[in-house]
Motif scaffolding. Structure first.
Motif, PDB file in Angstrom:
ATOM      1  N   VAL A   1      -5.690   7.015   7.216  1.00  0.00           N
ATOM      2  CA  VAL A   1      -6.660   6.321   6.361  1.00  0.00           C
ATOM      3  C   VAL A   1      -6.345   4.830   6.270  1.00  0.00           C
ATOM      4  O   VAL A   1      -7.238   3.983   6.335  1.00  0.00           O
ATOM      5  CB  VAL A   1      -6.666   6.939   4.936  1.00  0.00           C
TER       6      VAL A   1
ATOM      7  N   PRO B   1       9.127   5.621  -3.031  1.00  0.00           N
ATOM      8  CA  PRO B   1      10.387   4.879  -3.153  1.00  0.00           C
ATOM      9  C   PRO B   1      10.475   3.673  -2.211  1.00  0.00           C
ATOM     10  O   PRO B   1      11.220   2.731  -2.492  1.00  0.00           O
ATOM     11  CB  PRO B   1      11.459   5.915  -2.817  1.00  0.00           C
TER      12      PRO B   1
ATOM     13  N   MET C   1      13.646  10.244   7.578  1.00  0.00           N
ATOM     14  CA  MET C   1      12.727  10.260   6.428  1.00  0.00           C
ATOM     15  C   MET C   1      13.548  10.488   5.165  1.00  0.00           C
ATOM     16  O   MET C   1      13.725  11.622   4.713  1.00  0.00           O
ATOM     17  CB  MET C   1      11.666  11.337   6.618  1.00  0.00           C
TER      18      MET C   1
ATOM     19  N   GLY D   1       9.604   2.723   5.218  1.00  0.00           N
ATOM     20  CA  GLY D   1       9.710   4.098   4.703  1.00  0.00           C
ATOM     21  C   GLY D   1       9.384   5.138   5.756  1.00  0.00           C
ATOM     22  O   GLY D   1       9.605   4.943   6.959  1.00  0.00           O
TER      23      GLY D   1
ATOM     24  N   ILE E   1       0.871  -1.190   0.000  1.00  0.00           N
ATOM     25  CA  ILE E   1       0.000   0.000   0.000  1.00  0.00           C
ATOM     26  C   ILE E   1       0.898   1.228   0.000  1.00  0.00           C
ATOM     27  O   ILE E   1       1.592   1.509   0.976  1.00  0.00           O
ATOM     28  CB  ILE E   1      -0.954   0.021   1.214  1.00  0.00           C
TER      29      ILE E   1
ATOM     30  N   TYR F   1      21.328  19.177  -0.263  1.00  0.00           N
ATOM     31  CA  TYR F   1      21.775  19.543  -1.616  1.00  0.00           C
ATOM     32  C   TYR F   1      21.847  21.051  -1.826  1.00  0.00           C
ATOM     33  O   TYR F   1      21.388  21.572  -2.836  1.00  0.00           O
ATOM     34  CB  TYR F   1      20.869  18.891  -2.658  1.00  0.00           C
TER      35      TYR F   1
ATOM     36  N   VAL G   1      -1.097  -0.617  -4.259  1.00  0.00           N
ATOM     37  CA  VAL G   1      -2.199   0.353  -4.238  1.00  0.00           C
ATOM     38  C   VAL G   1      -1.586   1.750  -4.167  1.00  0.00           C
ATOM     39  O   VAL G   1      -0.776   2.017  -3.284  1.00  0.00           O
ATOM     40  CB  VAL G   1      -3.107   0.158  -2.993  1.00  0.00           C
TER      41      VAL G   1
ATOM     42  N   CYS H   1       8.755  11.454  -3.263  1.00  0.00           N
ATOM     43  CA  CYS H   1      10.121  11.595  -3.757  1.00  0.00           C
ATOM     44  C   CYS H   1      10.149  12.001  -5.227  1.00  0.00           C
ATOM     45  O   CYS H   1      10.766  12.995  -5.594  1.00  0.00           O
ATOM     46  CB  CYS H   1      10.853  10.278  -3.540  1.00  0.00           C
TER      47      CYS H   1
ATOM     48  N   SER I   1       6.196  22.599   0.978  1.00  0.00           N
ATOM     49  CA  SER I   1       7.358  22.357   0.096  1.00  0.00           C
ATOM     50  C   SER I   1       6.918  22.096  -1.337  1.00  0.00           C
ATOM     51  O   SER I   1       7.593  22.519  -2.288  1.00  0.00           O
ATOM     52  CB  SER I   1       8.187  21.191   0.634  1.00  0.00           C
TER      53      SER I   1
ATOM     54  N   THR J   1       2.868   4.021   3.218  1.00  0.00           N
ATOM     55  CA  THR J   1       2.041   5.191   2.868  1.00  0.00           C
ATOM     56  C   THR J   1       2.742   6.527   3.121  1.00  0.00           C
ATOM     57  O   THR J   1       2.144   7.590   2.919  1.00  0.00           O
ATOM     58  CB  THR J   1       0.695   5.142   3.623  1.00  0.00           C
TER      59      THR J   1
ATOM     60  N   GLY K   1       2.966   3.723  -3.312  1.00  0.00           N
ATOM     61  CA  GLY K   1       3.907   3.492  -4.421  1.00  0.00           C
ATOM     62  C   GLY K   1       5.021   4.513  -4.480  1.00  0.00           C
ATOM     63  O   GLY K   1       5.446   4.919  -5.555  1.00  0.00           O
TER      64      GLY K   1
HETATM   65  P1  FAD Z   1       6.177   8.620  -0.002  1.00  0.00           P
HETATM   66  O1  FAD Z   1       7.178   8.957  -1.013  1.00  0.00           O
HETATM   67  O2  FAD Z   1       5.501   9.713   0.729  1.00  0.00           O
HETATM   68  O3  FAD Z   1       5.105   7.710  -0.748  1.00  0.00           O
HETATM   69  C1  FAD Z   1       3.960   7.244  -0.121  1.00  0.00           C
HETATM   70  C2  FAD Z   1       2.916   6.987  -1.174  1.00  0.00           C
HETATM   71  O4  FAD Z   1       1.818   6.354  -0.564  1.00  0.00           O
HETATM   72  C3  FAD Z   1       2.379   8.273  -1.813  1.00  0.00           C
HETATM   73  O5  FAD Z   1       2.509   8.167  -3.207  1.00  0.00           O
HETATM   74  C4  FAD Z   1       0.914   8.318  -1.392  1.00  0.00           C
HETATM   75  O6  FAD Z   1       0.054   8.819  -2.404  1.00  0.00           O
HETATM   76  C5  FAD Z   1       0.623   6.852  -1.141  1.00  0.00           C
HETATM   77  N1  FAD Z   1      -0.465   6.619  -0.181  1.00  0.00           N
HETATM   78  C6  FAD Z   1      -0.608   7.153   1.063  1.00  0.00           C
HETATM   79  N2  FAD Z   1      -1.710   6.656   1.660  1.00  0.00           N
HETATM   80  C7  FAD Z   1      -2.249   5.783   0.764  1.00  0.00           C
HETATM   81  C8  FAD Z   1      -3.376   4.945   0.796  1.00  0.00           C
HETATM   82  N3  FAD Z   1      -4.166   4.860   1.890  1.00  0.00           N
HETATM   83  N4  FAD Z   1      -3.653   4.214  -0.295  1.00  0.00           N
HETATM   84  C9  FAD Z   1      -2.858   4.273  -1.408  1.00  0.00           C
HETATM   85  N5  FAD Z   1      -1.770   5.026  -1.484  1.00  0.00           N
HETATM   86  C10 FAD Z   1      -1.468   5.769  -0.409  1.00  0.00           C
HETATM   87  N6  FAD Z   1      14.790  12.175   0.556  1.00  0.00           N
HETATM   88  C11 FAD Z   1      16.007  11.803   0.125  1.00  0.00           C
HETATM   89  O7  FAD Z   1      16.452  10.701   0.432  1.00  0.00           O
HETATM   90  N7  FAD Z   1      16.768  12.631  -0.663  1.00  0.00           N
HETATM   91  C12 FAD Z   1      16.330  13.870  -1.030  1.00  0.00           C
HETATM   92  O8  FAD Z   1      17.029  14.597  -1.736  1.00  0.00           O
HETATM   93  C13 FAD Z   1      15.051  14.286  -0.590  1.00  0.00           C
HETATM   94  N8  FAD Z   1      14.569  15.500  -0.937  1.00  0.00           N
HETATM   95  C14 FAD Z   1      13.310  15.850  -0.567  1.00  0.00           C
HETATM   96  C15 FAD Z   1      12.836  17.089  -0.967  1.00  0.00           C
HETATM   97  C16 FAD Z   1      11.556  17.492  -0.628  1.00  0.00           C
HETATM   98  C17 FAD Z   1      11.046  18.847  -1.083  1.00  0.00           C
HETATM   99  C18 FAD Z   1      10.723  16.592   0.125  1.00  0.00           C
HETATM  100  C19 FAD Z   1       9.317  16.984   0.478  1.00  0.00           C
HETATM  101  C20 FAD Z   1      11.196  15.361   0.543  1.00  0.00           C
HETATM  102  C21 FAD Z   1      12.500  14.978   0.201  1.00  0.00           C
HETATM  103  N9  FAD Z   1      13.024  13.742   0.604  1.00  0.00           N
HETATM  104  C22 FAD Z   1      14.287  13.385   0.204  1.00  0.00           C
HETATM  105  C23 FAD Z   1      12.260  12.807   1.446  1.00  0.00           C
HETATM  106  C24 FAD Z   1      11.665  11.686   0.573  1.00  0.00           C
HETATM  107  O9  FAD Z   1      10.824  12.260  -0.394  1.00  0.00           O
HETATM  108  C25 FAD Z   1      10.902  10.713   1.451  1.00  0.00           C
HETATM  109  O10 FAD Z   1      11.742  10.234   2.476  1.00  0.00           O
HETATM  110  C26 FAD Z   1      10.409   9.530   0.623  1.00  0.00           C
HETATM  111  O11 FAD Z   1       9.564   9.967  -0.407  1.00  0.00           O
HETATM  112  C27 FAD Z   1       9.668   8.543   1.513  1.00  0.00           C
HETATM  113  O12 FAD Z   1       9.264   7.469   0.754  1.00  0.00           O
HETATM  114  P2  FAD Z   1       7.970   6.613   1.131  1.00  0.00           P
HETATM  115  O13 FAD Z   1       7.779   5.641   0.005  1.00  0.00           O
HETATM  116  O14 FAD Z   1       8.069   6.121   2.513  1.00  0.00           O
HETATM  117  O15 FAD Z   1       6.763   7.656   1.120  1.00  0.00           O
END
Ligand code: FAD
Ligand code: AMP
Length: 478
Positions: free
Chosen positions: A285, A14, A325, A318, A10, A358, A33, A49, A171, A151, A12
């Motif tokens: 959620v 990184p 994070m 994640g 659940i 960066y 999902v 990301c 951001s 998520t 998509g």
């Molecule tokens: P997310 O990337 O937040 O993905 C979660 C996904 O789950 C989302 O697509 C969301 O739509 C989906 N989702 C949530 N709830 C549900 C649900 N109930 N059903 C279906 N889908 C759902 N990190 C680095 O390592 N290097 C960087 O240079 C860096 N720069 C950044 C710059 C900015 C401006 C920001 C905001 C963040 C940055 N980060 C960076 C942090 C990085 O983006 C996060 O650590 C990373 O995206 C986390 O990955 P994740 O898959 O856990 O969550």
């Protein structure tokens, strides 16, 4: 429609998309999902990301750094450029194109790996059932033998500084302005605040960063943080520490910001406000009470070192779980969980986690800071080398910053490496590898580094840890 999968992921981002791909590689029938709707109003993979985080911010940081150099950095090289023009809408659309190409690439990888993308919002129910509310509003329930919750996180909003869509933004909003504001305030001198503040300062905005804490970048080694504050201030970023924002209000074309510092109540009027006060886990959620998965009051899901939740067969990875994070941290957790689901021995070495800011110069580090080593009571030695003494940095015309390594005196192990300087993000790699191999400072010192390269600064810092640096006067000799 109801399907049975080996694994349902659940989210998509990184963490989630990498977990899904690794599960599929290992022969598991996998669904993911994901509900994200992008700027072009289309469903998209890649999460924060790829859509509004790491990638778009770096696209703008690269472009604005070149603009800044073209304006101020080339004269010294004997290059005089006249008539530089800025096309911000083109810069933004280039960023959007990079995002589309990369998110489209993940979609192709899903197809190639036969991963089912369930487009919609997932909610975990009892018995590893996932209720999906599809983008067209229908509800379907699927079941997984294993579930991976990924998520992610979203920006923290302050009720006292409500977002307005354009003038007061988070951001994501600060990546889409199509004209350069005259005066910008950033709340929060964290990684994201500094990166976004740098983008708009380079494009010509006056940028003021208000940070509630008295200390600048407390997670960074003190010597590096001090160097960074000096350099950023010289660049024109007005960083005010000990300044807590209390309220913002849009008045006509301006935003009025009230804050408190050591001298009392202050007020400031700007054109735009970026709220960059951190991110919070998104679990409200996805977790139904029936799922029985435990989370804490901040929304983070409880997991052990293998990302197992309180319910067998349900994992969380994640930004929604403990730890930094960072995209690469979530991706590695995704790989680990996929491998453990099929009985392999995936693991994540949380002690060797690279971190990068960066800005220019970049800041990158791995392992412990000198302050942490000192408070552990470890007997240690430090080696440093300034880029001002590096031939390659001089040739590049980019000599700010330094490399610092920390050595355990007892066994010569590399305890931490800290870099502020040109290409610090790339230079960090050899220290990460050294720590991953449980290597020593002597391993770096005995490794041949090509000349002239920036990586020689790391070599010299390693030599310097016991007084053997060649291109700088050593205080002690061996
Ligand atoms: P997310 O990337 O937040 O993905 C979660 C996904 O789950 C989302 O697509 C969301 O739509 C989906 N989702 C949530 N709830 C549900 C649900 N109930 N059903 C279906 N889908 C759902 N990190 C680095 O390592 N290097 C960087 O240079 C860096 N720069 C950044 C710059 C900015 C401006 C920001 C905001 C963040 C940055 N980060 C960076 C942090 C990085 O983006 C996060 O650590 C990373 O995206 C986390 O990955 P994740 O898959 O856990 O969550
Ligand atoms: P990070 O979590 O690294 O993105 O950093 C967010 C920063 O915002 C932290 O350093 C916080 O101290 C800072 N911060 C949070 N709330 C406020 C506030 N009201 N005023 C100023 N700074 C804040």
């Amino acid at each position: 429609m109801s399907e049975q999968y080996d694994v349902i992921v659940i989210g998509g981002g990184p963490a989630g998309y990498v977990a899904a791909i690794r599960c599929a590689q290992l022969g598991l029938n996998t669904a993911c999902v994901e509900k994200w709707i992008n700027k072009q109003n289309k469903p998209a993979l890649g999460g924060t990301c790829l859509n509004v985080g790491c990638i778009p911010s770096k696209a703008l940081l690269e472009a604005t750094e070149l603009y800044d150099q073209a304006q101020h950095g080339f004269e010294d090289l004997g290059i005089n450029i006249k008539g530089i023009e800025l096309d911000v809408p083109k810069m933004i659309s280039r960023k959007d194109k990079i995002v589309s190409e990369l998110t489209g690439g993940i979609e192709q990888l899903f197809k190639a790996n036969k991963i089912t993308w369930l487009q919609g919002t997932g909610r975990l129910m009892a018995d590893k059932q996932v209720e999906v509310t599809t983008l067209d509003g229908n509800t379907e329930t699927h079941t997984g033998n294993s579930i991976i919750i990924a998520t992610g996180s979203e920006p923290i909003e302050l009720s006292a500084t409500p977002l307005t869509g354009d003038k007061v933004v988070d951001s994501a909003g600060a990546l889409d302005w199509e004209a350069v504001p005259g005066k910008v305030c950033v709340i929060g001198a964290g990684v994201i605040g500094l990166e976004l503040g740098s983008v708009w300062r380079r494009l010509g905005s006056e940028v003021i960063v208000l940070e509630a804490m008295d200390e600048f970048l407390p997670m960074v080694d003190n010597a590096i943080a001090k160097d960074a504050l000096r350099t950023f201030t010289k660049q024109g970023l007005d960083i005010r520490l000990g300044a807590r924002v209390m309220k913002s209000e849009v008045k006509g074309e301006s935003v009025v910001i009230d804050y408190k510092d050591k001298d009392g109540d202050q007020s400031m009027t700007v054109d735009k406000l970026i709220v960059a006060v951190g991110r919070r886990a998104v679990t409200d959620v996805v977790l139904s009470p029936e799922s029985a998965v435990q989370s804490d009051e901040r929304g983070q899901i409880h997991v052990n070192e293998y990302c197992e939740t309180s319910v067998p067969g349900i994992y969380a990875i994640g930004d929604i779980v403990r730890g930094p994070m960072l995209a690469h941290k979530g991706s590695e957790e995704g790989v680990m969980v996929a491998e453990r689901i099929v009985g392999q021995h995936g693991h994540v070495n949380y002690d060797v986690m690279p971190n990068v800011i960066y800005t220019h110069p970049e800041i990158a580090w791995v392992g412990k800071t000198e302050e942490e080593v000192k408070s552990d009571g470890t007997d240690y030695q430090v080696g440093t080398f300034p880029f001002a003494a590096s031939g390659r940095a001089k040739a590049k015309g980019d000599t700010s910053g330094l490399v610092k390594v920390i050595r355990d005196t007892a066994n010569d192990r590399l305890l931490g490496a800290h870099i502020i300087g040109p290409s610090a993000s790339e230079l960090l790699g050899q220290s990460v590898l050294t720590m991953e191999f449980d290597g020593t400072i002597e391993d770096i010192a005995r490794t041949i580094h090509a000349h002239p390269t920036l990586s020689e600064a790391m070599h010299e810092a390693a030599l310097g840890a016991d007084g053997r640096a060649i291109h700088i006067a050593n205080r002690k000799r061996r």
